[in-house]
Design a protein around this motif. Structure first.
Motif, PDB file in Angstrom:
ATOM      1  N   ASP A 154       0.967  -1.088   0.089  1.00 33.08           N
ATOM      2  CA  ASP A 154      -0.038   0.008  -0.040  1.00 33.08           C
ATOM      3  C   ASP A 154       0.800   1.089  -0.131  1.00 33.08           C
ATOM      4  N   TRP A 155       2.142   1.122  -0.345  1.00 28.15           N
ATOM      5  CA  TRP A 155       3.133   2.298  -0.490  1.00 28.15           C
ATOM      6  C   TRP A 155       2.862   3.203  -1.708  1.00 28.15           C
ATOM      7  N   SER A 156       2.606   4.227  -1.626  1.00 25.48           N
ATOM      8  CA  SER A 156       2.410   4.991  -3.008  1.00 25.48           C
ATOM      9  C   SER A 156       3.753   5.455  -3.510  1.00 25.48           C
ATOM     10  N   CYS A 157       4.603   4.174  -3.795  1.00 17.73           N
ATOM     11  CA  CYS A 157       5.760   4.702  -4.547  1.00 17.73           C
ATOM     12  C   CYS A 157       5.874   3.997  -5.938  1.00 17.73           C
ATOM     13  N   ARG A 158       6.298   4.824  -6.783  1.00 18.27           N
ATOM     14  CA  ARG A 158       6.483   4.652  -8.044  1.00 18.27           C
ATOM     15  C   ARG A 158       7.819   4.080  -8.492  1.00 18.27           C
ATOM     16  N   VAL A 159       7.999   3.203  -9.416  1.00 15.59           N
ATOM     17  CA  VAL A 159       9.408   2.210  -9.399  1.00 15.59           C
ATOM     18  C   VAL A 159       9.985   2.652 -10.849  1.00 15.59           C
ATOM     19  N   VAL A 160      11.176   2.778 -10.933  1.00 14.91           N
ATOM     20  CA  VAL A 160      11.837   2.750 -12.403  1.00 14.91           C
ATOM     21  C   VAL A 160      13.001   1.604 -12.171  1.00 14.91           C
ATOM     22  N   ALA A 161      12.998   0.848 -13.030  1.00 16.75           N
ATOM     23  CA  ALA A 161      14.144  -0.131 -13.138  1.00 16.75           C
ATOM     24  C   ALA A 161      15.344   0.464 -13.868  1.00 16.75           C
ATOM     25  N   PHE A 162      16.557   0.226 -13.312  1.00 19.12           N
ATOM     26  CA  PHE A 162      17.795   0.861 -13.843  1.00 19.12           C
ATOM     27  C   PHE A 162      18.594  -0.093 -13.750  1.00 19.12           C
ATOM     28  N   THR A 163      19.034  -0.799 -14.839  1.00 14.40           N
ATOM     29  CA  THR A 163      19.806  -2.106 -14.787  1.00 14.40           C
ATOM     30  C   THR A 163      20.723  -2.147 -16.202  1.00 14.40           C
ATOM     31  N   ALA A 164      21.788  -3.013 -15.886  1.00 17.71           N
ATOM     32  CA  ALA A 164      22.439  -3.366 -16.988  1.00 17.71           C
ATOM     33  C   ALA A 164      22.158  -4.690 -17.936  1.00 17.71           C
ATOM     34  N   LEU A 165      20.839  -5.312 -17.351  1.00 16.41           N
ATOM     35  CA  LEU A 165      20.363  -6.632 -18.073  1.00 16.41           C
ATOM     36  C   LEU A 165      19.552  -6.146 -19.405  1.00 16.41           C
TER      37      LEU A 165
END
Length: 206
Positions: A72-83
């Motif tokens: 229920d966290w109002s947190c948006r996510v960005v994936a930042f990866t070398a894959l």
């Protein structure tokens, strides 16, 4: 948006991403080098945006993304990866990430992604759907059919980890890890566990 979290186990990346977030107006930036540390910060603070690497010292970033977006966290996510995005971008989308940026890109791409996500938009690379080698296309289909946990075990095996080490890393029993390994051999159509590393390298999973 005021508070951000950067989850990466490379100090140089943590510093560089923090500069990008400062340019985008974030006043408080937390840093974590592991899944456990990230979850602790998320439980204690109202984080607006998390930048998450997919390869962490104590677990897979995709699993962390799933936990963040299912909470229920109002947190948006960005994936930042070398894959490789051809394998991992769609998985991150399904996990709930709003953007996927490869570390091979200039940091301006990450800033664009952060800016888009702040505004409520997604930011994903349009992947080529042109002709592929039939063998590679077939193997990609097999990879797409793996669960997030199966893919994580495959990546660990490809990096030379033993079942005992994988069990500790993923908080599983050795027996469960062994079951996943057997399942991977069957699902990917290889002769034995030994060939899983070649399969993973051929498909840019490590």
């Amino acid at each position: 948006m005021k508070k951000a979290l950067v989850v990466d186990d490379h100090p140089v990346v943590l510093a560089a991403v923090s500069l990008v977030l400062e340019r985008e107006g974030f006043k408080i930036i937390y840093k974590a080098s592991s899944v456990g540390e990230a979850l602790s910060i998320l439980r204690q603070n109202e984080i607006d945006l998390a930048i998450v690497d997919l390869s962490l010292s104590d677990g897979e970033g995709i699993s962390l993304i799933e936990r963040i977006t299912a909470s229920d966290w109002s947190c948006r996510v960005v994936a930042f990866t070398a894959l490789d995005p051809s394998i991992f971008q769609e998985r991150c989308m399904r996990a709930g990430a709003m953007a996927y940026v490869a570390k091979t890109n200039d940091l301006s791409q990450l800033q664009k992604a952060v800016h888009a996500v702040k505004g409520g938009y997604t930011f994903f690379k349009q992947l080529s759907s042109g002709p592929q080698d039939p063998g590679q296309r077939s193997e990609k289909a097999m990879i797409d059919n793996l669960s997030t946990r199966e893919l994580a075990v495959l990546r660990c095996l490809a990096q030379g980890m033993t079942n005992k080490a994988i069990a500790a890393y993923m908080n599983l029993s050795v027996k469960t890890t062994s079951t996943y390994t057997t399942r991977l051999v069957l699902k990917l159509g290889v002769q034995s566990k030994v060939f899983l590393r070649d399969f993973a390298q051929r498909n840019h999973l490590i």
